[in-house]
Design an enzyme around this catalytic site. Structure first.
Site, short mmCIF file in Angstrom:
data_model
loop_
_atom_site.label_atom_id
_atom_site.label_comp_id
_atom_site.label_asym_id
_atom_site.label_seq_id
_atom_site.Cartn_x
_atom_site.Cartn_y
_atom_site.Cartn_z
N LYS A 1 0.73 -1.12 0.07
CA LYS A 1 0.06 -0.04 -0.13
C LYS A 1 1.02 1.24 0.15
O LYS A 1 0.74 2.04 -0.71
CB LYS A 1 -0.98 -0.02 1.12
CG LYS A 1 -1.92 1.19 1.32
CD LYS A 1 -2.31 1.34 2.93
CE LYS A 1 -1.18 1.33 3.86
NZ LYS A 1 -1.67 1.52 5.15
N THR A 2 1.77 1.18 0.96
CA THR A 2 2.53 2.67 0.99
C THR A 2 3.27 2.85 -0.25
O THR A 2 3.61 3.89 -0.73
CB THR A 2 3.59 2.41 2.05
OG1 THR A 2 2.58 2.28 3.42
CG2 THR A 2 4.15 3.78 2.76
N ASP B 1 -4.44 8.18 2.79
CA ASP B 1 -4.00 6.88 3.26
C ASP B 1 -5.01 6.35 4.34
O ASP B 1 -5.74 7.13 5.04
CB ASP B 1 -2.59 6.93 3.85
CG ASP B 1 -1.99 5.61 4.15
OD1 ASP B 1 -2.47 4.57 3.62
OD2 ASP B 1 -0.98 5.52 4.89
N GLU B 2 -5.26 5.18 4.48
CA GLU B 2 -6.10 4.52 5.80
C GLU B 2 -7.39 5.19 5.74
O GLU B 2 -7.80 5.59 6.80
CB GLU B 2 -5.57 4.64 7.00
CG GLU B 2 -4.07 4.37 7.27
CD GLU B 2 -3.74 2.99 7.36
OE1 GLU B 2 -5.15 2.30 7.38
OE2 GLU B 2 -2.72 2.56 8.03
N GLN C 1 -9.52 -3.51 7.82
CA GLN C 1 -8.62 -2.99 8.88
C GLN C 1 -9.16 -1.98 9.75
O GLN C 1 -8.43 -1.55 10.31
CB GLN C 1 -7.09 -2.78 8.32
CG GLN C 1 -6.36 -4.20 7.71
CD GLN C 1 -5.19 -3.83 7.58
OE1 GLN C 1 -4.31 -3.66 8.30
NE2 GLN C 1 -4.73 -3.99 6.24
N ARG D 1 0.28 -9.45 10.78
CA ARG D 1 1.57 -8.79 11.27
C ARG D 1 2.51 -9.58 10.95
O ARG D 1 3.89 -9.34 10.97
CB ARG D 1 1.47 -8.17 12.50
CG ARG D 1 0.36 -7.17 13.12
CD ARG D 1 0.51 -5.79 12.24
NE ARG D 1 -0.47 -6.16 11.10
CZ ARG D 1 -0.74 -5.43 9.94
NH1 ARG D 1 0.19 -4.51 9.58
NH2 ARG D 1 -1.88 -5.61 9.12
#
Length: 717
Positions: free
Chosen positions: A34-35, A218-219, A260, A603
């Site tokens: 994503k980043t 983002d997010e 998430q 994670r």
DNA sequence: TTTTATAGCGTTTTT
DNA sequence: CGCTATAAAA
């Protein structure tokens, strides 16, 4: 140039990065890059000349994410970080309001309150108005105020139907008046004020709409209503009727993952993802589903778990990586033993050459860290706990900052109250009450009240305090920021005070670090006190881990979002703890707990431990519990139980279960009391009518089957 | 005014 | 159990 930029992207990532300038939604699963997509998109827009640095706005939720993006970007392109508007919602709004403070109706040196400051301000307000804080708990009122602000509602727009809510609204209004008088804003106010300024000022709105042609977020699943409204306005998507350039709205690139979303409890609105598609007429939805992080079994477990949620946009992660090892499950008799297990396994991995920094121990709530810390300390394993007291939240730092705030703005009552008698200088409650009365009477700040000398018996002490602040301000003039800080620490007597205290050593070191922080800030930004204070509020700051020390990572699952580790321990997988008791009744709450567990599982790159304890010390007493339902939701084939005798309790047929539940109010995980065996917890039950059998875990007394009708079992809670 | 004792309470949290 | 906030004593 752009060829190397795009190298190694998979087709979906590439498509996302090189989208034409229209609004799009990117559903980016955990570990899907994503980043990278976000930063490469910006780099691509810039390097292909589609837009200049001034035309890009990128929004994140945490400072860490913003910093990360900036770092990666400057590795890809030679850019001037200063010209780019990359930051958190709050950071960007602060920047905006500093530029347009006059239009926003704020004092030039307005100060930002963090949550603790805000809480204190509310308490003070209630006291000043003589409101019963039992009936209107400050916590609740703060929640009410923030909730409304985040919905974009000022007091006059809030609905109130009964006496209670009318009072709340009234208090909200008084709170705003107090903030205005003191020249302070809370976090939500930064956003709301920016939003209103854009909404009401056509010239400004036009300017920024014309400027930011590309907005990246983002997010996105974590945005609240107000943030979304702000975004719409800035992108030129405001409601019909306003004269904004229709059809010329900015291209909004929203990246998020509904699975998430773990912050609904504080106002995040996943629904924004649906609304976004409608409001921005989004035609392109790109799913990033290839996971580059975890081995297959870990991913399968996560997918299986999250599949139990009903409200999802739908998405399934896959990987080219091998299945890897199964998930290791350990059921300990107690939390103490669970910690021992973690220690043993960590030691083993360490012997195998695994670095500790790449191992995380996760838990649902902070209270769980104590037992773990104790065990790790005993075993001499270096560890680091995230999310404890943060640097700028420590009391000595807050005291120092309060003095600095008084230099910038003496009418900041919060700051004044914090330090007027710290270190102790003989100004007690009585005196303060007098001061507050005077201030209320004249409608001014405490500072002005103190200056006018209405301080009664302790007038001399108050006068000396005023003198102290004035002379500090005078002496501080022309000094560089770090020197100013040092001056304040000395003149205010903070250094002397902590030197005299037995436990003051660490605090002194922190104060020393504050000077360093000021020096760093000057270097990276500017030599300006107000800017530094805003920085302190907005980046309460995770101070960076001590360099060079390899330490095990301890944190809550919430804090782990966005991170990844070679090995992860997910501890405390018990009913009542994870999922947490307070979320059990509400299906929405339960789904959020499940998403939280999903975040935890994803994670891990290679190894995942799941552990639980049959008994746990909680609030000073031992509680017994059963395995979390989340364990049952992971396919058994993926799990390897490490202990010897685990026999999953025979599950009663679901119809029987619901019969027994309805007839007797039985529930798995329920606390019970037995005259002979003491306290226990229901593990299973069977039968119906008068033939219901219950299996109860009595801890040390063992697990027993009892006939409900004969056993004189008392059902608690 | 300051220090000390006790009662109460106890998800998650960035900004 | 351990922290915080408020109440009573020095």
């Amino acid at each position: 140039m752009s060829a190397t930029l795009l190298e190694g992207l998979n087709p979906e990532q590439l498509a996302a990065v090189t989208l034409p300038p229209v609004s799009a939604l990117i559903l980016a699963g955990a570990g899907s890059g994503k980043t990278r997509v976000l930063t490469t998109r910006i780099a691509w827009l810039l390097s292909t000349g589609q837009i200049g640095p001034h035309g890009v706005l990128a929004v994140t939720f945490t400072n860490k994410a913003a910093k990360e993006m900036l770092t990666r970007l400057s590795a890809q392109l030679p850019i001037n970080a200063r010209t780019l508007w990359i930051g958190t919602f709050h950071g960007l709004c602060n920047r905006f309001l500093r530029l347009h403070w006059r239009d926003a109706g704020l004092p030039e040196a307005f100060q930002i309150m963090d949550s603790a400051d805000q809480q204190a301000a509310v308490k003070r307000l209630l006291k000043a108005l003589n409101v019963d804080d039992e009936k209107y708990p400050p916590r609740e009122l703060t929640y009410y105020i923030n909730g409304n602000k985040e919905e974009g509602l000022r007091p006059d727009a809030v609905a109130a139907h009964d006496d209670y809510s009318r009072m709340q609204r009234q208090l909200y209004e008084e709170y705003e008046r107090q903030c205005r008088r003191e020249g302070v804003v809370d976090f939500a106010e930064l956003l709301l004020r920016s939003y209103e300024l854009l909404r009401d000022n056509a010239a400004l709105r036009g300017h920024y709409q014309a400027r930011f042609r590309h907005i990246l977020i983002d997010e996105f699943q974590d945005t609240n209503r107000l943030q979304y409204q702000w975004l719409k306005l800035l992108a030129g998507k405001e409601p019909e009727g306003s004269a904004a350039a229709e059809g010329q709205s900015a291209a909004v690139f929203a990246v998020g993952d509904d699975d998430q979303s773990i912050y609904a409890f504080r106002g995040a609105n996943v629904g924004n993802m649906h609304d976004f598609q409608r409001d921005f007429r989004v035609e392109t939805v790109i799913r990033l589903e290839q996971n580059y992080r975890s081995h297959g079994n870990i991913l399968d477990a996560a997918n299986a778990l999250i599949a139990h949620n009903r409200s999802r946009l739908g998405k399934n992660l896959w990987t080219e990586a091998p299945p890897g090892e199964p998930l290791r499950v350990y059921e300990a008799a107690s939390d103490f033993e669970e910690a021992g297990f973690v220690v043993d396994e960590v030691k083993q991995m360490r012997r195998d050459g695994q670095s500790l920094a790449d191992i995380a121990v996760l838990y649902r709530s902070n209270a769980q860290s104590r037992v773990l810390e104790h065990a790790l300390f005993q075993a001499a394993i270096p560890y680091r706990v995230y999310g404890g007291l943060r640097f700028f939240e420590r009391q000595e730092i807050k005291h120092a900052l309060a003095y600095l705030r008084l230099l910038a703005n003496p009418e900041d009552d919060n700051a004044l109250l914090r330090v007027i008698n710290f270190p102790a200088r003989g100004i007690g409650n009585r005196t303060l009450e007098l001061l507050q009365e005077t201030a209320r009477g004249t409608g001014t700040s405490l500072w002005l009240a103190a200056c006018s000398g209405g301080a009664g018996r302790s007038a001399a002490a108050v006068g000396r305090f005023i003198q102290l602040i004035e002379s500090m301000r005078h002496e501080a003039e022309g000094l560089r920021l770090p020197e100013k800080v040092l001056l304040v620490l000395e003149r205010a007597g903070l250094l002397d005070h902590y030197r005299a205290e037995k436990e003051g050593q660490e605090r002194l070191e922190n104060l020393d670090q504050l000077i360093s922080a000021a020096a760093t800030f000057v270097q990276e930004n500017q030599d300006d006190l107000t800017a530094f204070l805003a920085h302190a509020s907005l980046e309460a700051g995770e101070h960076e881990a001590r360099p060079g020390e390899d330490a095990l990572q301890l944190m809550t699952v919430h804090a782990a979002k966005g991170l990844e580790f070679h090995a992860v321990f997910l501890t405390g997988l018990e009913e009542g703890l994870f999922p947490h008791d307070n979320s059990r009744d509400d299906p929405k709450g339960l789904e959020e707990e499940r998403r939280l567990a999903y975040v935890a599982l994803t994670r891990a790159r290679r190894r995942l431990y799941l552990s639980l304890a049959q008994s746990r010390m909680l609030h000073g007493q031992t509680r017994l519990s059963v395995a979390s339902r989340f364990l049952d939701e992971i396919p058994a084939a993926l799990l390897k139980w490490l202990n010897r005798g685990y026999a999953p309790a025979a599950k009663p047929a679901s119809t029987l279960r619901s019969n027994a539940e309805q007839e007797h109010g039985l529930r798995i995980g329920q606390q019970v009391e037995h005259p002979k065996f003491g306290g226990g917890v229901v593990v299973a039950f069977d039968g119906h009518g008068n033939n219901v059998n219950v299996q109860v875990n009595f801890g040390v007394q063992g697990v027993k089957w009892l006939a409900l009708a004969q056993s004189r079992l008392t059902l608690l809670n």
